[in-house]
Write a protein that holds these residues in place. Structure first.
Motif, mmCIF file in Angstrom:
data_model
loop_
_atom_site.group_PDB
_atom_site.id
_atom_site.type_symbol
_atom_site.label_atom_id
_atom_site.label_comp_id
_atom_site.label_asym_id
_atom_site.label_seq_id
_atom_site.Cartn_x
_atom_site.Cartn_y
_atom_site.Cartn_z
ATOM 1 N N VAL A 39 61.727 56.736 -7.573
ATOM 2 C CA VAL A 39 61.971 55.459 -6.887
ATOM 3 C C VAL A 39 63.162 55.587 -5.940
ATOM 4 C CG1 VAL A 39 62.649 53.054 -7.248
ATOM 5 C CG2 VAL A 39 60.888 54.076 -8.677
ATOM 6 N N SER A 40 64.171 56.341 -6.344
ATOM 7 C CA SER A 40 65.335 56.553 -5.480
ATOM 8 C C SER A 40 64.957 57.315 -4.216
ATOM 9 C CB SER A 40 66.419 57.322 -6.228
ATOM 10 O OG SER A 40 66.819 56.618 -7.362
ATOM 11 N N LEU A 41 64.106 58.324 -4.356
ATOM 12 C CA LEU A 41 63.667 59.083 -3.179
ATOM 13 C C LEU A 41 62.849 58.211 -2.227
ATOM 14 C CD1 LEU A 41 62.712 62.531 -4.714
ATOM 15 C CD2 LEU A 41 64.474 62.095 -3.004
ATOM 16 N N ILE A 42 61.987 57.366 -2.782
ATOM 17 C CA ILE A 42 61.203 56.467 -1.934
ATOM 18 C C ILE A 42 62.136 55.514 -1.185
ATOM 19 C CG2 ILE A 42 59.558 54.550 -1.955
ATOM 20 C CD1 ILE A 42 58.128 55.963 -4.249
ATOM 21 N N ALA A 43 63.082 54.928 -1.914
ATOM 22 C CA ALA A 43 64.014 53.981 -1.287
ATOM 23 C C ALA A 43 64.884 54.673 -0.242
ATOM 24 C CB ALA A 43 64.885 53.332 -2.360
ATOM 25 N N ALA A 44 65.344 55.880 -0.527
ATOM 26 C CA ALA A 44 66.177 56.608 0.436
ATOM 27 C C ALA A 44 65.385 56.962 1.686
ATOM 28 C CB ALA A 44 66.743 57.866 -0.212
ATOM 29 N N GLY A 45 64.133 57.374 1.509
ATOM 30 C CA GLY A 45 63.297 57.707 2.662
ATOM 31 C C GLY A 45 63.027 56.504 3.541
ATOM 32 N N ILE A 46 62.714 55.382 2.925
ATOM 33 C CA ILE A 46 62.457 54.161 3.698
ATOM 34 C C ILE A 46 63.737 53.700 4.383
ATOM 35 C CG2 ILE A 46 61.848 51.721 3.497
ATOM 36 C CD1 ILE A 46 59.855 52.555 1.310
ATOM 37 N N ALA A 47 64.858 53.742 3.656
ATOM 38 C CA ALA A 47 66.134 53.331 4.256
ATOM 39 C C ALA A 47 66.504 54.231 5.426
ATOM 40 C CB ALA A 47 67.236 53.358 3.194
ATOM 41 N N TRP A 48 66.268 55.526 5.299
ATOM 42 C CA TRP A 48 66.561 56.473 6.380
ATOM 43 C C TRP A 48 65.759 56.114 7.635
ATOM 44 C CZ3 TRP A 48 69.811 60.846 5.816
ATOM 45 C CH2 TRP A 48 69.860 61.685 6.914
ATOM 46 N N LEU A 49 64.477 55.839 7.449
ATOM 47 C CA LEU A 49 63.624 55.501 8.589
ATOM 48 C C LEU A 49 64.011 54.158 9.209
ATOM 49 C CD1 LEU A 49 60.166 56.679 7.241
ATOM 50 C CD2 LEU A 49 61.592 57.797 8.948
ATOM 51 N N LEU A 54 66.246 51.002 13.605
ATOM 52 C CA LEU A 54 67.069 49.851 13.977
ATOM 53 C C LEU A 54 68.299 50.243 14.787
ATOM 54 C CD1 LEU A 54 66.899 47.573 10.815
ATOM 55 C CD2 LEU A 54 65.641 47.376 12.960
ATOM 56 N N SER A 55 68.780 51.473 14.618
ATOM 57 C CA SER A 55 69.948 51.914 15.382
ATOM 58 C C SER A 55 69.548 52.516 16.724
ATOM 59 C CB SER A 55 70.739 52.946 14.583
ATOM 60 O OG SER A 55 69.985 54.139 14.476
ATOM 61 N N GLU A 56 68.289 52.391 17.081
ATOM 62 C CA GLU A 56 67.752 52.940 18.321
ATOM 63 C C GLU A 56 68.036 54.434 18.425
ATOM 64 O OE1 GLU A 56 69.328 50.513 21.424
ATOM 65 O OE2 GLU A 56 68.141 48.777 20.805
ATOM 66 N N GLN A 57 67.771 55.150 17.359
ATOM 67 C CA GLN A 57 67.847 56.598 17.234
ATOM 68 C C GLN A 57 69.270 57.151 17.348
ATOM 69 O OE1 GLN A 57 65.053 57.991 20.148
ATOM 70 N NE2 GLN A 57 63.332 56.978 19.157
ATOM 71 N N ALA A 58 70.275 56.332 17.066
ATOM 72 C CA ALA A 58 71.657 56.796 17.103
ATOM 73 C C ALA A 58 72.136 57.244 15.728
ATOM 74 C CB ALA A 58 72.567 55.686 17.617
ATOM 75 N N TYR A 59 71.612 56.648 14.677
ATOM 76 C CA TYR A 59 71.986 57.003 13.306
ATOM 77 C C TYR A 59 70.738 57.388 12.554
ATOM 78 C CZ TYR A 59 76.364 54.650 14.362
ATOM 79 O OH TYR A 59 77.550 54.281 14.921
ATOM 80 N N PRO A 60 70.729 57.984 11.435
ATOM 81 C CA PRO A 60 71.775 58.576 10.638
ATOM 82 C C PRO A 60 72.388 59.815 11.291
ATOM 83 C CG PRO A 60 69.778 58.306 9.314
ATOM 84 C CD PRO A 60 69.467 57.937 10.707
ATOM 85 N N VAL A 61 71.598 60.688 11.930
ATOM 86 C CA VAL A 61 72.160 61.866 12.599
ATOM 87 C C VAL A 61 71.551 61.917 13.994
ATOM 88 C CG1 VAL A 61 72.475 64.357 12.518
ATOM 89 C CG2 VAL A 61 72.327 63.065 10.389
ATOM 90 N N ALA A 62 72.350 61.586 14.998
ATOM 91 C CA ALA A 62 71.829 61.499 16.371
ATOM 92 C C ALA A 62 71.403 62.860 16.903
ATOM 93 C CB ALA A 62 72.885 60.880 17.277
ATOM 94 N N ALA A 63 72.080 63.923 16.499
ATOM 95 C CA ALA A 63 71.769 65.255 17.019
ATOM 96 C C ALA A 63 70.402 65.756 16.545
ATOM 97 C CB ALA A 63 72.853 66.238 16.592
ATOM 98 N N TRP A 64 69.904 65.224 15.444
ATOM 99 C CA TRP A 64 68.617 65.689 14.930
ATOM 100 C C TRP A 64 67.434 65.127 15.702
ATOM 101 C CZ3 TRP A 64 69.235 65.193 8.925
ATOM 102 C CH2 TRP A 64 70.166 66.136 8.484
ATOM 103 N N GLY A 65 67.622 64.047 16.400
ATOM 104 C CA GLY A 65 66.533 63.455 17.174
ATOM 105 C C GLY A 65 65.389 63.017 16.278
ATOM 106 N N TYR A 66 64.193 63.491 16.632
ATOM 107 C CA TYR A 66 63.009 63.078 15.878
ATOM 108 C C TYR A 66 62.891 63.768 14.518
ATOM 109 C CZ TYR A 66 61.374 60.497 19.903
ATOM 110 O OH TYR A 66 61.266 59.592 20.918
ATOM 111 N N TRP A 67 63.751 64.721 14.225
ATOM 112 C CA TRP A 67 63.747 65.332 12.896
ATOM 113 C C TRP A 67 64.192 64.331 11.834
ATOM 114 C CZ3 TRP A 67 61.193 69.418 11.520
ATOM 115 C CH2 TRP A 67 60.856 70.367 12.481
ATOM 116 N N ASN A 68 64.828 63.242 12.254
ATOM 117 C CA ASN A 68 65.159 62.181 11.307
ATOM 118 C C ASN A 68 63.892 61.609 10.672
ATOM 119 O OD1 ASN A 68 68.108 61.767 11.297
ATOM 120 N ND2 ASN A 68 67.805 61.468 13.485
#
Length: 87
Positions: A39-49, A54-68
């Motif tokens: 459940v934690s992995l599901i929640a973390a994955g959804i939160a990451w996406l 919502l940050s318009e691709q600036a967060y969590p890691v801007a350098a990763w681009g679409y690898w986020n």
């Protein structure tokens, strides 16, 4: 009127090649941390996406681009793999 005879059925015993083995009967239940991790992995994955979009691709890691996206979906796929071990 005469009473009919009662037939006694034999007790069914399955053949030895069909019987479950003793190891299958002694399988232990899953540890408590397994569904919590899934459940934690599901929640973390959804939160990451959600944060990524919502940050318009600036967060969590801007350098990763679409690898986020791969990180978010990877976390959710990892939770499915963990849940496949749940008994």
């Amino acid at each position: 009127m005469p009473k009919s005879q009662v037939r006694k059925k034999k007790v069914y015993t399955p053949p030895t090649d069909v019987r479950p083995t003793a190891s299958a009967a002694t399988r232990k239940p899953s540890p408590v941390w397994l569904p919590i991790l899934a459940v934690s992995l599901i929640a973390a994955g959804i939160a990451w996406l959600v944060v990524y979009y919502l940050s318009e691709q600036a967060y969590p890691v801007a350098a990763w681009g679409y690898w986020n996206l791969a990180v978010g979906f990877g976390a959710m796929v990892a939770s499915l793999i963990v849940l496949s071990r749940w008994r």
